[in-house]
Motif scaffolding. Structure first.
Motif: not given
Length: 155
Positions: A68-82, A100-105, A52-58
């Motif tokens: 956005l960072v908090e939402t990205g981490q929440q989405i990653a956690d929900e995906l992993l649970d699913y 499961f891995r996450t990346a940013q960008g 899962y690639v999380q958008p980068i917050a500048t």
């Protein structure tokens, strides 16, 4: 087969992919891609890497960037649970080595970064559901054009 290969039993290379990277973002097409990649990984005895690639917050985004960072981490956690819940439900998936891995960008560069880091053998992505990608190009098209790995695009 040469006499040297018969005597040592050693073979260069590996039949089939050692690892398969699949992009997941919670969309229907990404789940279809994950299911397809899981089947490949099971049959080929490959490592399945769900990314899962999380958008980068500048810094210029200010408070919205933190959100956005908090939402990205929440989405990653929900995906992993699913994924964990789905893996437990399907007996065939229990025979798949996965991580499961996450990346940013942006998704394209995030998938490339993980694939290069792992020296992966194949990339699987879902077809874009965004009409705007017809103009700018989808992640799938960009990965195919990069020509670094076999890319499977799942509708």
């Amino acid at each position: 087969m040469s006499d040297a290969q018969e005597s040592t039993g050693f073979e260069y290379g590996h039949d089939g992919p050692k690892s398969i990277v699949v992009g997941v973002d919670g969309s229907d097409s990404s789940w279809r891609a994950a299911a397809y990649a899981a089947g490949l990984a099971r049959r080929q005895r490959s490592l399945l890497v769900l990314v899962y690639v999380q958008p980068i917050a500048t810094a210029s985004w200010g408070q919205a960037g933190i959100s956005l960072v908090e939402t990205g981490q929440q989405i990653a956690d929900e995906l992993l649970d699913y994924i964990r819940t789905s893996a437990a439900r399907f007996e065939d998936f229990q025979h798949v080595r996965w991580e499961f891995r996450t990346a940013q960008g942006d998704p394209y560069n995030g998938l490339i970064a993980v694939a290069e880091q792992l020296r992966t053998d194949a990339v699987v992505v879902g077809a874009s559901e965004n009409a705007g990608h017809r103009i700018a190009g989808s992640v799938a098209v960009r990965l195919v054009k990069a020509g670094r790995w076999p890319v499977t695009v799942v509708p």
